[in-house]
Every structure is written in structure tokens, then in C-alpha cells.
Enzyme design. Structure first.
Site, PDB file in Angstrom:
ATOM      1  N   ASN A  12       0.862  -1.187   0.000  1.00  0.00           N
ATOM      2  CA  ASN A  12       0.000   0.000   0.000  1.00  0.00           C
ATOM      3  C   ASN A  12       0.898   1.236   0.000  1.00  0.00           C
ATOM      4  O   ASN A  12       1.516   1.551   1.015  1.00  0.00           O
ATOM      5  CB  ASN A  12      -0.895  -0.033   1.256  1.00  0.00           C
ATOM      6  N   TRP A  13       0.958   1.909  -1.140  1.00  0.00           N
ATOM      7  CA  TRP A  13       1.875   3.052  -1.264  1.00  0.00           C
ATOM      8  C   TRP A  13       1.303   4.320  -0.650  1.00  0.00           C
ATOM      9  O   TRP A  13       1.981   5.364  -0.625  1.00  0.00           O
ATOM     10  CB  TRP A  13       2.217   3.294  -2.747  1.00  0.00           C
ATOM     11  N   LYS A  14       0.087   4.290  -0.198  1.00  0.00           N
ATOM     12  CA  LYS A  14      -0.550   5.452   0.435  1.00  0.00           C
ATOM     13  C   LYS A  14      -0.378   6.708  -0.446  1.00  0.00           C
ATOM     14  O   LYS A  14      -0.449   6.610  -1.655  1.00  0.00           O
ATOM     15  CB  LYS A  14       0.005   5.670   1.845  1.00  0.00           C
ATOM     16  N   HIS A  97      -9.505   1.083   5.370  1.00  0.00           N
ATOM     17  CA  HIS A  97      -8.180   1.205   5.984  1.00  0.00           C
ATOM     18  C   HIS A  97      -8.306   2.083   7.234  1.00  0.00           C
ATOM     19  O   HIS A  97      -9.104   3.026   7.257  1.00  0.00           O
ATOM     20  CB  HIS A  97      -7.203   1.820   4.986  1.00  0.00           C
ATOM     21  N   GLU A  99      -6.604   4.421   8.300  1.00  0.00           N
ATOM     22  CA  GLU A  99      -6.433   5.860   8.040  1.00  0.00           C
ATOM     23  C   GLU A  99      -7.712   6.463   7.467  1.00  0.00           C
ATOM     24  O   GLU A  99      -8.043   7.615   7.728  1.00  0.00           O
ATOM     25  CB  GLU A  99      -5.217   6.076   7.104  1.00  0.00           C
ATOM     26  N   GLU A 169      -5.297  -5.214  10.773  1.00  0.00           N
ATOM     27  CA  GLU A 169      -4.285  -4.184  10.951  1.00  0.00           C
ATOM     28  C   GLU A 169      -4.527  -3.468  12.283  1.00  0.00           C
ATOM     29  O   GLU A 169      -5.303  -2.493  12.330  1.00  0.00           O
ATOM     30  CB  GLU A 169      -4.351  -3.175   9.805  1.00  0.00           C
ATOM     31  N   GLY A 175       2.436   1.982  10.859  1.00  0.00           N
ATOM     32  CA  GLY A 175       3.357   3.110  10.699  1.00  0.00           C
ATOM     33  C   GLY A 175       4.067   3.511  11.983  1.00  0.00           C
ATOM     34  O   GLY A 175       4.646   4.590  12.064  1.00  0.00           O
ATOM     35  N   SER A 217       3.578  -2.356  10.319  1.00  0.00           N
ATOM     36  CA  SER A 217       5.037  -2.313  10.454  1.00  0.00           C
ATOM     37  C   SER A 217       5.726  -3.616  10.054  1.00  0.00           C
ATOM     38  O   SER A 217       6.693  -4.036  10.696  1.00  0.00           O
ATOM     39  CB  SER A 217       5.421  -1.898  11.882  1.00  0.00           C
ATOM     40  N   GLY A 238       2.765  -1.142   4.353  1.00  0.00           N
ATOM     41  CA  GLY A 238       2.761   0.273   4.011  1.00  0.00           C
ATOM     42  C   GLY A 238       4.172   0.757   3.728  1.00  0.00           C
ATOM     43  O   GLY A 238       4.717   0.561   2.643  1.00  0.00           O
ATOM     44  N   GLY A 239       4.807   1.342   4.720  1.00  0.00           N
ATOM     45  CA  GLY A 239       6.109   1.995   4.563  1.00  0.00           C
ATOM     46  C   GLY A 239       7.146   1.145   3.842  1.00  0.00           C
ATOM     47  O   GLY A 239       7.854   1.632   2.946  1.00  0.00           O
TER      48      GLY A 239
END
Ligand code: PEP
Length: 253
Positions: A12-14, A97, A99, A169, A175, A217, A238-239
Site C-alpha cells: 500500500n503506497w498510500k 483502511h 487511516e 491491521e 506506521g 510495520s 505500508g512503509g
């Protein structure tokens, strides 16, 4: 029981990467040295979907969107419809998600509309669920997941539920660098599979087919032990998915 669920590694490149950066990253993933016995997908930002769709088209890398509206068209300024995503060749869509839930106020009812609409347009939903740290400390995990699963999957036939990928999640792990331990992840994944049956969302056979991803993470250095858990069928990253080297390291867990 041996799992028949093919592992899925999703990036997931956000809100990261320009079009040129997206093309470069997906090329490195497509051409990277990676095992072929797992499914891999990337979820670029909307602005890069078209460019990335053209590059993954002839590859074994799948494409996901990070969100969508439930209507196929209309006066919804700033939104993107399932019809538009399907038109680009998008296969999966991440819905609910944390976020989206916590920053943009998305609620289970709207997420449910999106899940239903995605399935109706031939898209595969990845429904994100998970508790906050406060909810974990207050031992409310069961109730939080029950509400998110019942809310998000409401109105689906059991065979439709089985086509949904669930991403567990925990909000406190996204993150933050604080990954759930493999035991914590396995316990909740097992609980989710049990809840799918206990909440009459599907039967045991179908529940055993549902892919449940862990997100929070995940890095190349912790992917192996998380993926070793019997009810963990993949990871939503993600990251660490923003670097081809790190993401390939996760794929090659
Ligand atoms: C995510 O965005 O779904 C996620 C799990 O992020 P991170 O890997 O950065 O924690």
C-alpha cells in the site's frame, strides 16, 4: 490442517510516489528476483494507477486501488468509482483502511456499501479491520472486530464473503514500528476466522478459504516469523513497500 490459501503480499503506497516514481518502483518489483509461489500486488495512489496498470498488465503483479466510492458515477466531487477502477484493469480495492476510518471518519455502513459495490463490479475487496491500543488494553478486541466484520460484510451471501480478503491491521501497529508479535497476530487471525463462522457470515469450509492478511510495520526482517503463523495468509505492507529492495525481501520471506 495444511492451508490451500496462496499467500498474498500487498504493498500500500498510500499518498506517496509521482507517476515516474511509481513506474520505476513497479518495474523494480516486476523484474526483481522474487519467489513465484505467492501473489503480489501493489496499491499506488490514484494518479499513478493508469501508468502502473500498463506496466503490470503483462506481469504476474496485481493491481489494487486504496479506496473507492460505492456509486458507479454521479455528483461526488473528488471521488473515484468502481467502474473507473475496473476500466483501468484494477483487480483489488483496499476498503476501510484505518487511516480512512480514523482520519477521514469512514464508518462501517459506508465501508459496507463499498464492499458490496466492489463485488458487484468484479473487484476484490480487501476489508481492513483492527483495534486501537486503548481498545486492546480494555480487552475489547472481540467486540471491535465483531462490529467491523458484521458491519463491513453485512448483506453479503456466504460465497461473496469468501471472496473478500480481510486485513487485520491493529491501529497501534500501523506506521509506528511496533509490530504485533507473531503470537498476537495468529491469535487474532484465528479469532477472525472463528468469528466469520460464529457470526453466520459463512460456513467453516468458506471461512477456511478466506485470506486474512496481517498489516502493521511489516518489514523484511519480521515477515518470515509473521508469515509462519498458520492463519496468516499474507501481509499488507505500508512503509516498507515503498522500497523495491525491502518489498522484495518481504516477498521472499
Ligand atoms: C498499512 O498502511 O496498511 C500499513 C500496514 O502500514 P505500515 O506497514 O507502514 O505499518
Amino acid at each position: 490442517m495444511t492451508s490451500t490459501r496462496t499467500p498474498l503480499i500487498a504493498g500500500n503506497w498510500k499518498m506517496h510516489k509521482t507517476v515516474a516514481e511509481s513506474e520505476s518502483l513497479v518495474r523494480d518489483i516486476i523484474n526483481g528476483d522474487r519467489r513465484k509461489d505467492v501473489d503480489v500486488l501493489v496499491a499506488p495512489p490514484f494518479t499513478s494507477l493508469h501508468a502502473v496498470a500498463r506496466l503490470v498488465d503483462t506481469s504476474d503483479v496485481g493491481l489494487a486501488a486504496q479506496n473507492m466510492h460505492w456509486e458507479k458515477q454521479g455528483a461526488y466531487t473528488g471521488e473515484v468509482s468502481p467502474l473507473m477502477l475496473a476500466d483501468l484493469g484494477v483487480e483489488f480495492v483496499i476498503l476501510g483502511h484505518s487511516e480512512r476510518r480514523h482520519i477521514f471518519g469512514e464508518k462501517d455502513e459506508g465501508i459496507n456499501r463499498k464492499v458490496i459495490s466492489a463485488l458487484a463490479h468484479g473487484l476484490k475487496p480487501i476489508l481492513c479491520v483492527g483495534e486501537t491500543l486503548e481498545e486492546r488494553r480494555a480487552e475489547k478486541i472481540y467486540g471491535v472486530l465483531e462490529a467491523q466484520l458484521l458491519g463491513g460484510l453485512s448483506g453479503l451471501q456466504p460465497d461473496e464473503t469468501a471472496r473478500v480478503t480481510i486485513a487485520y491491521e491493529p491501529v497501534w501497529a500501523i506506521g509506528t514500528g511496533h509490530t504485533a508479535t507473531p503470537d498476537q497476530a495468529q491469535a487474532v487471525h484465528r479469532l477472525i476466522r472463528r468469528q466469520l463462522i460464529d457470526l453466520s457470515l459463512c460456513n467453516k469450509d468458506l471461512a477456511n478459504r478466506v485470506r486474512i492478511l496481517y498489516g502493521g510495520s511489516v518489514k523484511a526482517s519480521n515477515a518470515t516469523e509473521i508469515m509462519a503463523q498458520p492463519d496468516v495468509d499474507g501481509v499488507l505492507v505500508g512503509g516498507a513497500s515503498l522500497s523495491a529492495g525491502e518489498f522484495l525481501g518481504i516477498i521472499n520471506f
